[in-house]
Design an enzyme around this catalytic site. Structure first.
Site, short mmCIF file in Angstrom:
data_model
loop_
_atom_site.label_atom_id
_atom_site.label_comp_id
_atom_site.label_asym_id
_atom_site.label_seq_id
_atom_site.Cartn_x
_atom_site.Cartn_y
_atom_site.Cartn_z
N PRO A 1 36.73 43.28 42.15
CA PRO A 1 37.33 44.28 43.02
C PRO A 1 38.86 44.20 43.00
O PRO A 1 39.41 43.11 42.87
CB PRO A 1 36.82 43.91 44.42
CG PRO A 1 35.78 42.88 44.25
CD PRO A 1 35.86 42.34 42.86
N GLU B 1 36.79 25.01 30.21
CA GLU B 1 36.85 26.20 29.35
C GLU B 1 37.22 25.85 27.92
O GLU B 1 36.61 26.34 26.97
CB GLU B 1 37.85 27.23 29.92
CG GLU B 1 37.49 27.74 31.32
CD GLU B 1 36.06 28.25 31.42
OE1 GLU B 1 35.54 28.79 30.43
OE2 GLU B 1 35.45 28.08 32.49
P1 ADP Z 1 39.22 48.62 42.01
O1 ADP Z 1 38.79 50.03 41.85
O2 ADP Z 1 39.22 47.85 40.72
O3 ADP Z 1 38.52 47.88 43.09
P2 ADP Z 1 41.63 49.88 42.83
O4 ADP Z 1 41.99 50.63 41.61
O5 ADP Z 1 40.97 50.65 43.92
O6 ADP Z 1 40.75 48.63 42.44
O7 ADP Z 1 42.94 49.16 43.37
C1 ADP Z 1 43.32 49.19 44.71
C2 ADP Z 1 44.84 49.20 44.83
O8 ADP Z 1 45.38 47.98 44.34
C3 ADP Z 1 45.48 50.28 43.99
O9 ADP Z 1 45.59 51.46 44.70
C4 ADP Z 1 46.84 49.69 43.66
O10 ADP Z 1 47.75 49.88 44.71
C5 ADP Z 1 46.55 48.21 43.58
N1 ADP Z 1 46.29 47.80 42.19
C6 ADP Z 1 45.12 47.31 41.72
N2 ADP Z 1 45.22 47.02 40.42
C7 ADP Z 1 46.47 47.32 40.03
C8 ADP Z 1 47.17 47.26 38.79
N3 ADP Z 1 46.59 46.78 37.69
N4 ADP Z 1 48.46 47.67 38.78
C9 ADP Z 1 49.04 48.14 39.88
N5 ADP Z 1 48.44 48.23 41.06
C10 ADP Z 1 47.17 47.84 41.17
#
Ligand code: ADP
Ligand code: MG
Length: 585
Positions: free
Chosen positions: A177, A397
């Site tokens: 997540p 690992e």
């Molecule tokens: P997932 O869907 O993998 O659970 P999200 O895409 O919903 O994660 O990420 C939630 C928030 O966290 C995003 O809106 C962003 O603000 C931040 N975030 C997560 N991953 C990144 C990333 N790789 N680069 C920049 N911001 C990120």
């Protein structure tokens, strides 16, 4: 104070460095800062207006404007329309909104009757104009690179159709997540300029049978009307888990929904301009039917960011926050092992809150430190903080990687990382499966023995390096994996001195919990105890073999652990480079 409406800027005559000078010498009335558009609008005291390009995460302008008390307005949007314009149209918009609500209220009851059962309660979200771009997603370069290919397809589907090329319909995003799966999906839509249609799979399934299936139908029919577009299904494991397991015949509703999803996936033509992206952190429990060719046949792993990735993500999330000069984001990246993108975004946000609370102008190290304290207390325990634990994980690992390199060749090692994976304590060593085995489907005794030795290599490394009494539970998952294989070798494939006999009874035990209704073994007690002995024996010999391999490669083991502790991740190329001349087979 906002700029007057319809404020038009000429593109810059003056350069970036002039701007810095002008701020210092007090020639500037106000600055409108658009970090995501990488430009800034400048209003000079003499009335001149200019638009000047800025750098990515331009801390310098933020800093100078704040220091010189220039009026600074930050707008994170990518779109042209200035706040002033939106304010001008706010009145109109409100009137429009009220009208819509009134119309909607009077017709919604009618509509729900007309469109039938599942439709009126659809919970999917359609975003027509997505603002997210790939530069909002940092630290996941591999996933981003793979996904960028889809953009060309969505923008110019004809190019592909003309060539007769097939484009993937379904792509599965797999990862813990908060690593940016949703963000990546949105970025594709944003970059291609197509609508983003999304739903959480858990929304499909409700109490009433049939609703889920009708929602799936509805989702796809709306998406078709909007094609080209992206459909994003979050948490797909909540409907996509394997059918027919679980006591009591499983969940009919879930199965119907899943079946409908499969039908819809098969139902739209290959180049119809719709790409379905789905996210999960449990790919292992998905129904095999979902992963078949023509459905979600592409899997892209979105991993937790490494040191460099974390630095970039921190940078993305401080675009509009003035940092104090001596804040080194690289240092904070090194303090946040195991943080996801979402955790890092949260960290910068909390820091800004701490900063505002103290009414300071710049976010300083102390603000970030406090924010980090606040966040880590509430954070899941998989974040590795102790150096000692990191070291143990690294030995586990690297041990596996070396044994795999000896057994299956250096190329079998794809990636080693000490970043925790979803649901596990330790790091992760990605091994490439053997092409021959996959294509032939044949499982040899040699293959199983090598799998067992690789699985036990973590324990072997710990034993060698830290001693018999210092071993930890770090490798429990691998050990239970190894034991399962050994058991299968002996009782299913007939690969041991017990002989070519099969002791497992096929089927039936899936539905009934094991233990409850277990059948009596058809073999004599004596045989059973020989089997147990043989299982223990094979396990012990395998551990010994693993230890032998690592003893022979002790220099390499220590060297790679050092590298891993520094870099957190060793990729295929690096692994090959470091091991090639040193591996003792
Ligand atoms: P997932 O869907 O993998 O659970 P999200 O895409 O919903 O994660 O990420 C939630 C928030 O966290 C995003 O809106 C962003 O603000 C931040 N975030 C997560 N991953 C990144 C990333 N790789 N680069 C920049 N911001 C990120
Ligand atoms: Mg998400």
């Amino acid at each position: 104070m906002f700029f007057k409406s319809k404020f038009s800027y000429s593109n810059s005559n003056s350069s970036y460095s002039d701007l810095l000078l002008d701020i210092d010498s007090g020639n500037i009335e106000a600055i409108y800062f658009y970090p995501r558009r990488r430009e800034t609008d400048v209003l000079y005291k003499n009335g001149k207006k200019e638009r000047i390009p800025i750098l990515y995460n331009d801390q310098l302008i933020l800093e100078k404007a704040t220091e010189n008390k220039v009026e600074l307005t930050i707008n994170n949007s990518r779109k042209e329309s200035s706040t002033a314009n939106s304010f001008a149209s706010l009145g109109l918009f409100l009137i429009f909104l009220v009208a819509i609500i009134l119309i909607f209220r009077s017709t919604s009851k009618l509509a729900s009757r007309a469109f039938g059962f599942g439709k009126n309660k659809s919970k999917f979200i359609i975003i027509e104009d997505v603002e997210t771009r790939f530069d909002d997603v940092a630290g996941v370069p591999e996933a981003a690179a793979e996904l960028k290919e889809l953009i060309t397809f969505l923008k110019e589907p004809k190019k592909y159709t003309d060539l007769g090329a097939k484009v993937p319909k379904g792509v599965l995003l797999v990862g813990p997540p908060g690593t940016g799966k949703t963000l990546l999906a949105k970025a594709i839509a944003g970059e291609s300029g197509v609508p983003f249609v999304s739903i959480a799979a858990s929304e499909f399934v409700e109490l009433f049978v049939g609703i889920g299936a009708s929602r799936v139908r509805d989702l796809f029919s709306q998406a078709k009307a909007k094609s080209p577009c992206i459909i994003f299904i979050d948490e797909i494991d909540s409907i996509g888990r394997q059918r027919g397991s679980g006591i009591g015949g499983g969940n009919d509703e879930r199965e119907q929904t899943l079946n409908q999803l499969l039908t819809e996936l098969d139902g739209f033509a290959d180049n119809s301009g719709i790409i379905v992206l789905a996210a999960t952190n449990r790919p292992d429990i998905l129904d095999a039917a979902l992963l078949r060719p023509g459905r979600f046949d592409r899997k892209i792993e979105v991993m937790l960011p490494d040191l460099d990735g974390r630095k970039k993500i921190l940078s993305v999330h401080s675009l509009s926050k003035p940092l104090s000069k001596n804040v080194d984001l690289g240092y904070w990246a090194s303090r946040t092992v195991g943080f996801s993108g979402a955790d890092l975004a949260n960290l910068m946000n909390e820091s800004a809150i701490h900063c505002a609370r103290e009414e300071s102008k710049f976010i300083n190290d102390l603000h970030i430190e406090n924010a980090l304290d606040k966040i880590t207390i509430g954070l899941r325990t998989t974040v590795i903080s102790s150096p000692n634990m990191k070291k143990i994980i690294a030995y586990n690992e690297v041990g596996r990687a070396i044994v795999s390199a000896v057994k299956n060749g250096i190329d079998s090692v794809d990636k080693i990382t000490i970043l925790p994976r979803a649901g596990t304590l330790g790091g992760y060593t990605k091994l490439n499966p053997d092409e021959d085995v996959i294509s032939s489907g044949l499982i040899s005794k040699k293959l199983l023995l090598s799998k067992i030795e690789i699985a036990l290599a973590g324990r072997a490394a710990e034993t060698i390096v830290f001693g018999e009494n210092e071993i930890t539970q770090c490798s429990i998952n691998d050990i239970s994996y190894a034991t399962n294989i050994v058991r299968e070798m002996v009782t299913k494939y007939g690969f041991s001195i017990i002989g070519p006999i099969s002791i497992v009874s096929e089927g039936s035990d899936v539905f009934l919990g094991e233990g409850l209704f277990r059948k009596k073994s058809p073999f004599a007690e004596n045989t059973c105890s020989r089997i147990d002995k043989e299982i223990i024996n094979i396990s012990k010999v395998s551990l010994r073999n693993s230890m032998d391999i690592l003893n022979k490669n002790r220099y390499l083991l220590d060297k790679l652990v050092d590298i891993l502790l520094n870099l957190e991740t060793i990729d295929k190329k690096k692994f090959k480079k470091e091991t090639f001349d040193f591996l003792n087979v």
